[in-house]
Design an enzyme around this catalytic site. Structure first.
Site, mmCIF file in Angstrom:
data_model
loop_
_atom_site.group_PDB
_atom_site.id
_atom_site.type_symbol
_atom_site.label_atom_id
_atom_site.label_comp_id
_atom_site.label_asym_id
_atom_site.label_seq_id
_atom_site.Cartn_x
_atom_site.Cartn_y
_atom_site.Cartn_z
ATOM 1 C CB SER A 181 9.524 -5.780 -16.916
ATOM 2 O OG SER A 181 9.713 -6.733 -15.893
ATOM 3 C CE1 TYR A 209 4.405 -5.217 -14.987
ATOM 4 C CE2 TYR A 209 6.066 -6.955 -15.005
ATOM 5 C CZ TYR A 209 5.723 -5.622 -14.834
ATOM 6 O OH TYR A 209 6.695 -4.698 -14.527
HETATM 7 P P1 NDP Z 1 5.933 1.843 -7.918
HETATM 8 O O1 NDP Z 1 4.668 1.123 -7.614
HETATM 9 O O2 NDP Z 1 6.763 2.336 -6.784
HETATM 10 O O3 NDP Z 1 5.670 3.051 -8.905
HETATM 11 C C1 NDP Z 1 4.714 2.983 -9.933
HETATM 12 C C2 NDP Z 1 4.326 4.393 -10.300
HETATM 13 O O4 NDP Z 1 3.339 4.321 -11.341
HETATM 14 C C3 NDP Z 1 3.700 5.140 -9.134
HETATM 15 O O5 NDP Z 1 4.354 6.392 -9.025
HETATM 16 C C4 NDP Z 1 2.249 5.317 -9.529
HETATM 17 O O6 NDP Z 1 1.803 6.617 -9.138
HETATM 18 C C5 NDP Z 1 2.358 5.255 -11.045
HETATM 19 N N1 NDP Z 1 1.061 4.903 -11.648
HETATM 20 C C6 NDP Z 1 0.345 3.769 -11.521
HETATM 21 N N2 NDP Z 1 -0.814 3.870 -12.207
HETATM 22 C C7 NDP Z 1 -0.815 5.095 -12.778
HETATM 23 C C8 NDP Z 1 -1.710 5.810 -13.604
HETATM 24 N N3 NDP Z 1 -2.888 5.286 -13.983
HETATM 25 N N4 NDP Z 1 -1.369 7.056 -13.992
HETATM 26 C C9 NDP Z 1 -0.208 7.610 -13.614
HETATM 27 N N5 NDP Z 1 0.684 6.995 -12.837
HETATM 28 C C10 NDP Z 1 0.384 5.749 -12.425
HETATM 29 O O7 NDP Z 1 6.788 0.830 -8.827
HETATM 30 P P2 NDP Z 1 8.165 0.997 -9.634
HETATM 31 O O8 NDP Z 1 8.812 2.270 -9.333
HETATM 32 O O9 NDP Z 1 8.901 -0.245 -9.431
HETATM 33 O O10 NDP Z 1 7.624 0.975 -11.140
HETATM 34 C C11 NDP Z 1 8.062 1.859 -12.143
HETATM 35 C C12 NDP Z 1 8.110 1.132 -13.476
HETATM 36 O O11 NDP Z 1 9.143 0.143 -13.446
HETATM 37 C C13 NDP Z 1 6.821 0.393 -13.850
HETATM 38 O O12 NDP Z 1 6.556 0.589 -15.220
HETATM 39 C C14 NDP Z 1 7.169 -1.062 -13.597
HETATM 40 O O13 NDP Z 1 6.420 -1.952 -14.374
HETATM 41 C C15 NDP Z 1 8.648 -1.069 -13.956
HETATM 42 N N6 NDP Z 1 9.371 -2.210 -13.389
HETATM 43 C C16 NDP Z 1 9.597 -2.307 -12.042
HETATM 44 C C17 NDP Z 1 10.207 -3.424 -11.508
HETATM 45 C C18 NDP Z 1 10.396 -3.622 -10.045
HETATM 46 O O14 NDP Z 1 10.831 -4.706 -9.651
HETATM 47 N N7 NDP Z 1 10.105 -2.655 -9.190
HETATM 48 C C19 NDP Z 1 10.663 -4.526 -12.366
HETATM 49 C C20 NDP Z 1 10.405 -4.315 -13.758
HETATM 50 C C21 NDP Z 1 9.778 -3.198 -14.244
HETATM 51 P P3 NDP Z 1 0.316 6.952 -8.583
HETATM 52 O O15 NDP Z 1 -0.164 5.738 -7.862
HETATM 53 O O16 NDP Z 1 0.555 8.132 -7.695
HETATM 54 O O17 NDP Z 1 -0.448 7.297 -9.808
#
Ligand code: NDP
Length: 245
Positions: free
Chosen positions: A139, A152
């Site tokens: 991030s 975070y």
């Molecule tokens: P979302 O919340 O849309 O997606 C997050 C995903 O992580 C979901 O599919 C969720 O699936 C999964 N997840 C959460 N906990 C678990 C778990 N215990 N086991 C398996 N899967 C899990 O957010 P983003 O798409 O934005 O996030 C994707 C990545 O990008 C993350 O690592 C985030 O930190 C990073 N990121 C995003 C930014 C943004 O602004 N959006 C900025 C910087 C980094 P489910 O709940 O079905 O398990």
């Protein structure tokens, strides 16, 4: 040049946001995909819409056995694993003074341990193949710290350190395993929905007014995978043009 075609790509957190968008683009380009997340109904929906060459598995990345099983499924289904995208992540940011220990633990378990379990599960397969690619979602908050981002940011600094360590270890033994750290800025996904600290949420919503769509990140992932084997794209930072942080 399409080096994405026929590659076997495992992606965690594939049920929404960046993960879902990446699945869609890599599938268009002919990859075989193995999707993990906790919400199986969302994965089933994606599988139904995208169709061919996708297998799904309910996976909680805080459970090392489930992560091992996800990688085994990829291997059993497609005979190899070319790429692992450790994308699952959570961002319930809050001020330290609020003492939200459950959320601190969740972030450490998903954002750090989940990534480590993924690396641990896939490395033996990639070492054996003498090829592979591990892409970890960090991030902008893994490059800068601001009030409320301490934990975070800590997890995302850790992702960068772990990925750089992995790069050096694999380069030293000539295993031909590539690594990529991808650091997004504000991207319009469900990520901010889980911020329970109201004061924090207000500030974050302001930053996310200019959030860009997750296809910007999917394209970068596709680029890194598509580069020829001898070229390892080690790091991206992708912000909205107007983001000053
Ligand atoms: P979302 O919340 O849309 O997606 C997050 C995903 O992580 C979901 O599919 C969720 O699936 C999964 N997840 C959460 N906990 C678990 C778990 N215990 N086991 C398996 N899967 C899990 O957010 P983003 O798409 O934005 O996030 C994707 C990545 O990008 C993350 O690592 C985030 O930190 C990073 N990121 C995003 C930014 C943004 O602004 N959006 C900025 C910087 C980094 P489910 O709940 O079905 O398990």
């Amino acid at each position: 040049m399409n080096n994405v075609k026929d590659k076997v790509v495992v992606i965690t957190g594939a049920s929404s946001g960046i993960g879902e968008e990446t699945v869609s683009l890599l599938s268009e380009n002919g990859a075989n995909l193995v999707l993990g997340a906790r919400r199986l109904n969302r994965l089933e929906e994606i599988q139904k819409n995208i169709g061919n060459n996708i297998c799904i598995q309910k996976t909680d990345v805080t459970n090392a056995n489930e992560v091992n099983a996800l990688i085994e499924t990829a291997y059993n289904e497609f005979g190899r694993v070319d790429v692992l995208i450790n994308n699952a992540g959570l961002m319930p940011q809050s001020f330290l003074e609020k003492n939200k220990q459950d959320e601190w633990n969740q972030m450490i378990d998903v954002n750090i341990k989940g990534v480590l379990y993924g690396i641990g599960a896939v490395l033996p397969y990639m070492r054996e193949q003498k090829s592979g690619h591990i892409i970890n979602l960090a991030s902008v908050a893994g490059h800068v710290v601001f009030p409320g981002s301490a934990v975070y940011s800590g997890t995302k600094y850790a992702v960068r350190a772990i990925t750089e360590g992995l790069r050096q270890e694999e380069a030293a033994v000539g295993s031909n395993i590539r690594t990529t750290i991808l650091s997004p800025g504000a991207i319009d996904t469900e990520l901010t929905d889980h911020i329970s600290d109201k004061e924090m949420k207000k500030g974050i919503d302001e930053v996310y007014k200019d959030a860009i769509k997750p296809d910007a990140i999917a394209r970068a992932i596709n680029y890194a995978i598509n580069e020829p084997e001898e070229s390892s794209v080690n790091e991206f930072i992708i912000r909205p043009s107007s983001q000053n942080l």
